[in-house]
Motif scaffolding. Sequence first.
Motif, PDB file in Angstrom:
ATOM      1  N   GLN A 133       0.901  -1.244   0.061  1.00 36.07           N
ATOM      2  CA  GLN A 133       0.064   0.033   0.065  1.00 36.07           C
ATOM      3  C   GLN A 133       0.882   1.168  -0.059  1.00 36.07           C
ATOM      4  O   GLN A 133       0.391   2.157  -0.762  1.00 36.07           O
ATOM      5  CB  GLN A 133      -0.866   0.038   1.284  1.00 36.07           C
ATOM      6  N   LEU A 134       1.799   1.239   0.772  1.00 34.14           N
ATOM      7  CA  LEU A 134       2.939   2.384   0.818  1.00 34.14           C
ATOM      8  C   LEU A 134       3.662   2.625  -0.633  1.00 34.14           C
ATOM      9  O   LEU A 134       3.861   3.820  -1.013  1.00 34.14           O
ATOM     10  CB  LEU A 134       3.861   2.130   1.990  1.00 34.14           C
ATOM     11  N   LEU A 135       3.983   1.612  -1.087  1.00 31.22           N
ATOM     12  CA  LEU A 135       4.369   1.723  -2.595  1.00 31.22           C
ATOM     13  C   LEU A 135       3.479   2.375  -3.478  1.00 31.22           C
ATOM     14  O   LEU A 135       4.110   3.684  -4.109  1.00 31.22           O
ATOM     15  CB  LEU A 135       4.681   0.356  -3.074  1.00 31.22           C
ATOM     16  N   ASN A 136       2.282   2.338  -3.360  1.00 27.96           N
ATOM     17  CA  ASN A 136       1.133   2.922  -4.339  1.00 27.96           C
ATOM     18  C   ASN A 136       1.220   4.444  -3.779  1.00 27.96           C
ATOM     19  O   ASN A 136       1.039   5.026  -4.743  1.00 27.96           O
ATOM     20  CB  ASN A 136       0.019   2.244  -4.127  1.00 27.96           C
ATOM     21  N   PHE A 137       1.557   4.457  -2.452  1.00 32.41           N
ATOM     22  CA  PHE A 137       1.413   5.773  -2.011  1.00 32.41           C
ATOM     23  C   PHE A 137       2.672   6.988  -2.228  1.00 32.41           C
ATOM     24  O   PHE A 137       2.339   8.100  -2.711  1.00 32.41           O
ATOM     25  CB  PHE A 137       1.337   5.746  -0.399  1.00 32.41           C
ATOM     26  N   ILE A 138       3.683   6.072  -2.669  1.00 31.61           N
ATOM     27  CA  ILE A 138       4.845   7.029  -2.709  1.00 31.61           C
ATOM     28  C   ILE A 138       5.636   7.055  -3.907  1.00 31.61           C
ATOM     29  O   ILE A 138       6.455   7.612  -4.298  1.00 31.61           O
ATOM     30  CB  ILE A 138       5.863   6.766  -1.554  1.00 31.61           C
ATOM     31  N   GLN A 139       5.387   5.833  -4.919  1.00 31.33           N
ATOM     32  CA  GLN A 139       6.168   5.570  -5.931  1.00 31.33           C
ATOM     33  C   GLN A 139       5.977   6.766  -7.075  1.00 31.33           C
ATOM     34  O   GLN A 139       7.129   6.701  -7.726  1.00 31.33           O
ATOM     35  CB  GLN A 139       5.611   4.327  -6.744  1.00 31.33           C
ATOM     36  N   ASP A 140       4.945   7.450  -7.097  1.00 32.38           N
ATOM     37  CA  ASP A 140       5.233   8.531  -8.073  1.00 32.38           C
ATOM     38  C   ASP A 140       5.792  10.092  -7.524  1.00 32.38           C
ATOM     39  O   ASP A 140       5.842  11.034  -8.105  1.00 32.38           O
ATOM     40  CB  ASP A 140       3.955   9.084  -8.364  1.00 32.38           C
ATOM     41  N   GLU A 141       6.196   9.709  -5.976  1.00 33.96           N
ATOM     42  CA  GLU A 141       6.944  11.170  -5.656  1.00 33.96           C
ATOM     43  C   GLU A 141       8.448  11.146  -6.126  1.00 33.96           C
ATOM     44  O   GLU A 141       8.792  10.277  -6.956  1.00 33.96           O
ATOM     45  CB  GLU A 141       7.111  10.898  -4.014  1.00 33.96           C
ATOM     46  N   HIS A 142       8.991  12.465  -5.815  1.00 36.20           N
ATOM     47  CA  HIS A 142      10.296  12.660  -6.416  1.00 36.20           C
ATOM     48  C   HIS A 142      11.123  11.737  -5.543  1.00 36.20           C
ATOM     49  O   HIS A 142      10.912  11.287  -4.532  1.00 36.20           O
ATOM     50  CB  HIS A 142      10.648  13.889  -5.844  1.00 36.20           C
ATOM     51  N   PRO A 143      12.138  11.055  -6.197  1.00 41.50           N
ATOM     52  CA  PRO A 143      13.195  10.165  -5.542  1.00 41.50           C
ATOM     53  C   PRO A 143      13.939  10.689  -4.028  1.00 41.50           C
ATOM     54  O   PRO A 143      13.975   9.874  -3.412  1.00 41.50           O
ATOM     55  CB  PRO A 143      14.230  10.105  -6.696  1.00 41.50           C
ATOM     56  N   GLN A 144      13.961  12.004  -4.256  1.00 38.12           N
ATOM     57  CA  GLN A 144      14.503  12.628  -2.985  1.00 38.12           C
ATOM     58  C   GLN A 144      13.581  12.228  -1.756  1.00 38.12           C
ATOM     59  O   GLN A 144      13.774  12.056  -0.709  1.00 38.12           O
ATOM     60  CB  GLN A 144      15.170  14.009  -3.075  1.00 38.12           C
ATOM     61  N   THR A 145      12.126  12.487  -2.194  1.00 39.86           N
ATOM     62  CA  THR A 145      11.071  12.334  -1.175  1.00 39.86           C
ATOM     63  C   THR A 145      10.923  10.871  -0.675  1.00 39.86           C
ATOM     64  O   THR A 145      10.897  10.419   0.364  1.00 39.86           O
ATOM     65  CB  THR A 145       9.639  12.643  -1.765  1.00 39.86           C
ATOM     66  N   ILE A 146      11.170   9.965  -1.700  1.00 36.27           N
ATOM     67  CA  ILE A 146      11.114   8.586  -1.474  1.00 36.27           C
ATOM     68  C   ILE A 146      12.326   8.095  -0.460  1.00 36.27           C
ATOM     69  O   ILE A 146      12.044   7.357   0.437  1.00 36.27           O
ATOM     70  CB  ILE A 146      11.159   7.625  -2.839  1.00 36.27           C
ATOM     71  N   ALA A 147      13.484   8.741  -0.860  1.00 31.20           N
ATOM     72  CA  ALA A 147      14.776   8.201  -0.110  1.00 31.20           C
ATOM     73  C   ALA A 147      14.248   8.455   1.395  1.00 31.20           C
ATOM     74  O   ALA A 147      14.743   7.853   2.224  1.00 31.20           O
ATOM     75  CB  ALA A 147      15.737   8.835  -0.559  1.00 31.20           C
ATOM     76  N   LEU A 148      13.838   9.993   1.709  1.00 31.89           N
ATOM     77  CA  LEU A 148      13.470  10.507   2.856  1.00 31.89           C
ATOM     78  C   LEU A 148      12.498   9.477   3.859  1.00 31.89           C
ATOM     79  O   LEU A 148      13.018   9.166   4.782  1.00 31.89           O
ATOM     80  CB  LEU A 148      13.068  11.919   2.825  1.00 31.89           C
ATOM     81  N   ILE A 149      11.549   9.105   3.136  1.00 35.15           N
ATOM     82  CA  ILE A 149      10.633   8.202   3.724  1.00 35.15           C
ATOM     83  C   ILE A 149      11.170   6.844   3.985  1.00 35.15           C
ATOM     84  O   ILE A 149      11.214   6.448   5.226  1.00 35.15           O
ATOM     85  CB  ILE A 149       9.388   7.838   3.015  1.00 35.15           C
ATOM     86  N   LEU A 150      12.053   6.319   3.240  1.00 32.61           N
ATOM     87  CA  LEU A 150      12.454   4.875   3.328  1.00 32.61           C
ATOM     88  C   LEU A 150      13.656   5.154   4.201  1.00 32.61           C
ATOM     89  O   LEU A 150      13.791   4.157   5.300  1.00 32.61           O
ATOM     90  CB  LEU A 150      13.241   4.359   2.052  1.00 32.61           C
ATOM     91  N   SER A 151      14.072   6.294   4.789  1.00 26.84           N
ATOM     92  CA  SER A 151      15.005   6.240   5.778  1.00 26.84           C
ATOM     93  C   SER A 151      14.502   6.029   6.958  1.00 26.84           C
ATOM     94  O   SER A 151      15.396   5.752   8.066  1.00 26.84           O
ATOM     95  CB  SER A 151      15.950   7.644   5.742  1.00 26.84           C
ATOM     96  N   TYR A 152      13.356   6.526   7.165  1.00 31.46           N
ATOM     97  CA  TYR A 152      12.779   6.235   8.455  1.00 31.46           C
ATOM     98  C   TYR A 152      12.008   4.791   8.542  1.00 31.46           C
ATOM     99  O   TYR A 152      11.538   4.666   9.682  1.00 31.46           O
ATOM    100  CB  TYR A 152      11.612   7.414   8.768  1.00 31.46           C
ATOM    101  N   LEU A 153      11.821   4.068   7.790  1.00 32.39           N
ATOM    102  CA  LEU A 153      11.336   2.828   7.697  1.00 32.39           C
ATOM    103  C   LEU A 153      12.230   1.714   8.248  1.00 32.39           C
ATOM    104  O   LEU A 153      13.467   1.941   8.062  1.00 32.39           O
ATOM    105  CB  LEU A 153      10.784   2.520   6.462  1.00 32.39           C
ATOM    106  N   SER A 154      11.890   0.561   8.622  1.00 29.61           N
ATOM    107  CA  SER A 154      12.718  -0.492   8.770  1.00 29.61           C
ATOM    108  C   SER A 154      13.249  -0.973   7.613  1.00 29.61           C
ATOM    109  O   SER A 154      12.857  -0.672   6.431  1.00 29.61           O
ATOM    110  CB  SER A 154      11.796  -1.693   9.415  1.00 29.61           C
TER     111      SER A 154
END
Length: 338
Positions: free
Chosen positions: A121-142
């Motif tokens: 679900q999260l992939l659908n939520f963020i996959q169209d975001e800018h790569p920098q935004t995706i990187a920021l979010i992934l940095s806070y995930l497990s």
Amino acid sequence: MSRSGEEKLNGLQKAAVLLISLGPEKSANIFKHLKEEEIEELTLEIANTRSVTPQVKESVINEFYEVCLAQQYIAEGGIGYAKELLEKALGADKAMDVIGKLTASLQVKPFEFIRKTDASQLLNFIQDEHPQTIALILSYLSAGQAALIVSALPPDRQADVAKRIAVMDRTSPDVIKEVEKVLESKLASLVNQDYTIIGGVDAVVEILNTVDRGTEKHIMETLEIEEPELADEIRKKMFVFEDILLLDDRAIQRVLRDVDNNDLAVALKGANEQVQNAIFNNMSKRLAVMIKEDMDFMGPVRMKDVEEAQQKIVNIIRKLEDSAEIVISRGGGDEIIV
């Protein structure tokens, strides 16, 4: 020192009263999660607390329970969700008081609400975001959750996101707040005004150690072309199947004891001659002949199956390194195999 009025107590004194109320066994378990200086301060405060009235004891325990409840609600659904539930349970004024105490004394991680979301679900939520935004979010995930998302991204974006995580150093609270707003997260930022250290090479190594072998190879090959120095720094911190050549004979023999022969045969189908020789030279001639016959008998195999078999062996090697049964030489030249 006698405790007769809860309203006069500071945070350290309340913590001392709570630990006294919980008793030595529970307090000892709590101490395991504290820093040395915190334990020293609490021990001294407990020693100076001579008596606690039942009213103070009850008040401190209730406050602790309410703060724990608020933190749980925030983790589950964000500030708005916590406020709504606490208002029903405690009333509007008390709810805001509890949340105020929590935000003043505890740090709730940004994107905590997103951490509870299913990876697909999260992939659908963020996959169209800018790569920098995706990187920021992934940095806070497990690492596991981030790995699933990185693996599912289009190949041309995987290395870009991995690179951005690796070079990420500090992100201001304002940027985090803006990203949370864009993603319409229910969680309001509780980050202190200090910069938050996230990402970095260690973060991307942990993710790459968790993703599937195909994704790992694609990202590393791309980084070796675009960012050779960064790729070299990442590779020094991680272990891939071809790095079996970094192990000495005793370490390879120890690894082979835990490897399934069928997995080994499939893995070696996709290995270069140097790796194959390193493996065959560290087993009995009879077993080497049997493995080679199995490789010939199975004929062509899917690359996906080869990668999965290699990943199983890499996981065994990493597990043995974690338990200090083997030491992987990563360029220092002076490591000793235990």
